[in-house]
Structure formats: C-alpha cells, structure tokens
Write an enzyme that holds these catalytic residues in place. Structure first.
Site, PDB file in Angstrom:
ATOM      1  N   ASP A 103       0.849  -1.195   0.000  1.00  0.00           N
ATOM      2  CA  ASP A 103       0.000   0.000   0.000  1.00  0.00           C
ATOM      3  C   ASP A 103       0.885   1.245   0.000  1.00  0.00           C
ATOM      4  O   ASP A 103       1.909   1.303   0.676  1.00  0.00           O
ATOM      5  CB  ASP A 103      -0.917  -0.006   1.229  1.00  0.00           C
ATOM      6  N   ILE A 104       0.480   2.242  -0.778  1.00  0.00           N
ATOM      7  CA  ILE A 104       1.288   3.451  -0.914  1.00  0.00           C
ATOM      8  C   ILE A 104       1.276   4.292   0.368  1.00  0.00           C
ATOM      9  O   ILE A 104       2.202   5.076   0.609  1.00  0.00           O
ATOM     10  CB  ILE A 104       0.790   4.272  -2.135  1.00  0.00           C
ATOM     11  N   ASN A 120     -12.759  -3.273   2.444  1.00  0.00           N
ATOM     12  CA  ASN A 120     -13.727  -2.176   2.540  1.00  0.00           C
ATOM     13  C   ASN A 120     -14.638  -2.226   1.315  1.00  0.00           C
ATOM     14  O   ASN A 120     -14.157  -2.377   0.186  1.00  0.00           O
ATOM     15  CB  ASN A 120     -12.990  -0.831   2.592  1.00  0.00           C
ATOM     16  N   HIS A 151     -10.180  -5.149  -3.442  1.00  0.00           N
ATOM     17  CA  HIS A 151      -8.843  -5.423  -2.899  1.00  0.00           C
ATOM     18  C   HIS A 151      -8.970  -5.818  -1.441  1.00  0.00           C
ATOM     19  O   HIS A 151      -9.863  -5.374  -0.731  1.00  0.00           O
ATOM     20  CB  HIS A 151      -7.921  -4.211  -3.049  1.00  0.00           C
TER      21      HIS A 151
END
Ligand code: AMP
Length: 115
Positions: free
Chosen positions: A30-31, A86, A99
């Site tokens: 994750d960024i 989510n 995702h």
C-alpha cells in the site's frame, strides 16, 4: 481497457512494489501504509467491489484467498495478521477495484472497531 488505478498497476502502467503475482492475483505494498506490514491483494480481473462478485469470479477469488496466508508469511506475519475488505460507501471504499488489505505487526494491531 480500464483506466482504474489498480488495473493500471496490474498492467504495469503505474509503478508498484510487487510482492506476489500469479495468473489471477497481484499483490503490492500500500502506498500509504497504516501498519508495519500493509499489502493490498487484488484479482487481476476488474471487479468494482466485493458486492459485485458473481460465479465467474470463483477461480480468481479462490486463488486470492489461498494466496493471502502465503503472502502474509513472506512479509513476516508468522504470528498473525488482519485482513480487511472495505466495500462501498458505508465501508469507506476508496478504490473501486476489489482489494484485500493485509495488515501486520510485529506488535499486535489496535482493536478493529471501538465499542
Ligand atoms: P480502500 O479502498 O479504502 O480499501 O483503500 C484503498 C487503498 O489503496 C488505500 O489504503 C490507499 O493507500 C491505497 N492506494 C491507492 N492508490 C495506490 C497506489 N497507486 N499504490 C498503492 N496503494 C494505493
């Protein structure tokens, strides 16, 4: 072709820090990590969200779920980890390409939801 950000990552058009890839699944850091381990696992096929899955996605999602434990172990999460998907407005989904988040320690994570 989809201009969805995760489709573009899967195609290599946007850089990512890949941790796993197979025929159906792509996983990358994750960024904006919120834990020492924070990896996103996506099906290569575009699906907007978990609410949009149907029978045609069984092979990809089966492969995705089986890959999660292996990815987590390879990232150092031998003592456990948390997975989050989510979904939609209520789930505060930001990116509409399904995702699964893998979150891990080394220390225990905070409680998932406040009571
Ligand atoms: P959510 O849709 O709320 O489950 O979260 C989307 C996640 O995607 C967030 O944690 C973002 O930090 C992450 N994200 C968005 N764009 C990128 C990117 N280009 N590379 C890696 N992670 C990203």
């Amino acid at each position: 072709m989809s201009d969805c950000v995760f489709c573009r990552i899967v195609r290599g058009e946007i850089p990512s820090k890949k941790v796993y890839e197979d025929e159906h699944v792509y996983a990358f850091h994750d960024i904006h990590p919120v834990a020492p381990v924070h990896v996103l696992v996506v099906p290569k096929v575009h699906v907007d969200s978990m609410a949009h899955l149907s029978g045609e996605h069984e092979a990809a999602m089966g492969r995705l779920m089986v890959a999660v434990g292996r990815i987590a172990r390879e990232q150092g999460c031998a003592d456990g980890f948390r997975t989050i998907v989510n979904t939609g407005r209520v789930g505060l989904q930001e990116v509409y390409h399904l995702h699964l988040h893998i979150l891990g320690g080394p220390d225990p994570l905070p409680p998932m939801l406040k009571r």
